[in-house]
Write a protein that holds these residues in place. Structure first.
Motif, mmCIF file in Angstrom:
data_model
loop_
_atom_site.group_PDB
_atom_site.id
_atom_site.type_symbol
_atom_site.label_atom_id
_atom_site.label_comp_id
_atom_site.label_asym_id
_atom_site.label_seq_id
_atom_site.Cartn_x
_atom_site.Cartn_y
_atom_site.Cartn_z
ATOM 1 N N ASP A 93 33.840 24.210 53.145
ATOM 2 C CA ASP A 93 35.034 24.151 52.304
ATOM 3 C C ASP A 93 34.704 23.858 50.861
ATOM 4 O OD1 ASP A 93 37.172 22.788 51.396
ATOM 5 O OD2 ASP A 93 37.160 20.960 52.552
ATOM 6 N N LEU A 94 35.508 24.396 49.974
ATOM 7 C CA LEU A 94 35.002 24.434 48.489
ATOM 8 C C LEU A 94 35.419 23.289 47.969
ATOM 9 C CD1 LEU A 94 35.127 28.327 47.551
ATOM 10 C CD2 LEU A 94 33.371 26.856 48.432
ATOM 11 N N GLU A 95 36.518 22.487 48.496
ATOM 12 C CA GLU A 95 37.223 21.336 47.910
ATOM 13 C C GLU A 95 36.025 20.374 46.871
ATOM 14 O OE1 GLU A 95 40.277 19.233 46.510
ATOM 15 O OE2 GLU A 95 40.679 20.817 47.911
ATOM 16 N N VAL A 99 30.732 25.541 42.559
ATOM 17 C CA VAL A 99 30.252 26.909 43.139
ATOM 18 C C VAL A 99 29.637 27.749 41.990
ATOM 19 C CG1 VAL A 99 31.330 28.827 44.331
ATOM 20 C CG2 VAL A 99 32.137 26.466 44.868
ATOM 21 N N LEU A 100 28.614 28.250 42.565
ATOM 22 C CA LEU A 100 27.794 29.471 41.541
ATOM 23 C C LEU A 100 27.992 30.689 42.603
ATOM 24 C CD1 LEU A 100 26.553 30.370 38.922
ATOM 25 C CD2 LEU A 100 24.509 29.729 39.893
ATOM 26 N N VAL A 101 28.523 31.659 42.139
ATOM 27 C CA VAL A 101 28.638 32.931 42.804
ATOM 28 C C VAL A 101 27.642 33.665 42.226
ATOM 29 C CG1 VAL A 101 30.017 35.287 43.029
ATOM 30 C CG2 VAL A 101 31.613 32.721 43.180
ATOM 31 N N LEU A 112 35.363 41.316 41.529
ATOM 32 C CA LEU A 112 34.930 39.946 41.426
ATOM 33 C C LEU A 112 36.050 39.204 40.968
ATOM 34 C CD1 LEU A 112 32.564 37.811 40.761
ATOM 35 C CD2 LEU A 112 32.028 39.155 38.688
ATOM 36 N N SER A 113 36.917 39.574 40.077
ATOM 37 C CA SER A 113 38.132 38.887 39.565
ATOM 38 C C SER A 113 38.828 38.398 40.471
ATOM 39 C CB SER A 113 38.789 39.848 38.597
ATOM 40 O OG SER A 113 40.084 39.317 38.214
ATOM 41 N N LYS A 120 38.718 29.841 43.508
ATOM 42 C CA LYS A 120 39.300 29.065 42.500
ATOM 43 C C LYS A 120 40.701 28.099 43.478
ATOM 44 C CE LYS A 120 37.739 30.590 38.331
ATOM 45 N NZ LYS A 120 37.928 31.297 37.096
ATOM 46 N N SER A 121 41.439 29.142 44.088
ATOM 47 C CA SER A 121 42.362 28.738 44.859
ATOM 48 C C SER A 121 42.057 27.686 45.917
ATOM 49 C CB SER A 121 43.130 29.797 45.319
ATOM 50 O OG SER A 121 42.618 30.294 46.469
ATOM 51 N N ARG A 122 40.832 27.529 46.145
ATOM 52 C CA ARG A 122 40.469 26.505 47.161
ATOM 53 C C ARG A 122 40.063 25.243 46.655
ATOM 54 N NH1 ARG A 122 36.980 30.488 51.132
ATOM 55 N NH2 ARG A 122 38.037 32.406 50.832
#
Length: 184
Positions: A93-95, A99-101, A112-113, A120-122
């Motif tokens: 869960d990213l909430e 985060v480093l992609v 990537l975009s 980001k929507s997470r």
């Protein structure tokens, strides 16, 4: 596997194993400075980022969790298909997470975009990108890639996780293939 194993298939070595090792240390030092005291989640993009992710994670002094995503916009050729599909989603869960992609290469930037918008929507606290390679001449969309190893010419490259038809990922360097390999 080394350059000699490729015979006539290798055109040239663009970035050596030693250059990759040194650049990884530099990138890790910058990531450590920026994420000091924060909980970091590395998100690797399969399959290409395997080498970069493994080496970067080992070079970090900052504790980091890792997770993987598989997305596809390439077939077996040398050009993006333009269609993005999630083949494997994250287990984490990213909430509220930093985060480093971790990417092997930023080419057109289209995939990537799309990925950054999805992540980001997470609801993460932050999302940044670390890419070992970037092709500025190939970029079709403006992207903020915070950590970049090498800017390279707009050539098709293999090695260090990058493939052609699922081959050459295990090369310890980044190189170009002779035209006869992919022109037939």
């Amino acid at each position: 596997m080394d350059a000699g194993d490729l015979g006539r298939d290798l055109d040239r070595v663009l970035i050596s194993e030693e250059q990759l090792r040194e650049k990884t240390k530099e990138l890790a030092k910058a990531v450590d400075a920026d994420y000091a005291g924060k909980e970091l989640l590395l998100v690797g993009v399969l399959k290409g980022a395997i080498m970069v992710m493994a080496d970067l994670a080992r070079a970090l002094h900052t504790p980091a969790e890792m997770d993987w995503m598989a997305i596809s916009s390439y077939g077996s050729g040398t050009k993006s298909s333009g269609v993005v599909r999630i083949l494997k989603d994250l287990d984490t869960d990213l909430e509220g997470r930093h985060v480093l992609v971790v990417e092997d290469i930023v080419d057109s930037g289209l995939t990537l975009s799309w990925l950054l918008g999805n992540l980001k929507s997470r609801g993460p606290a932050s999302v940044e990108v670390c890419a070992m390679l970037r092709k500025p001449a190939a970029q079709r969309i403006e992207l903020d890639v915070r950590y970049v190893g090498f800017d390279i010419p707009n050539e098709f490259v293999v090695g260090y996780g990058l493939d052609y038809a699922e081959k050459y990922r295990n090369l310890p360097f980044v190189g170009t293939l002779a035209p006869h390999v992919y022109s037939s």
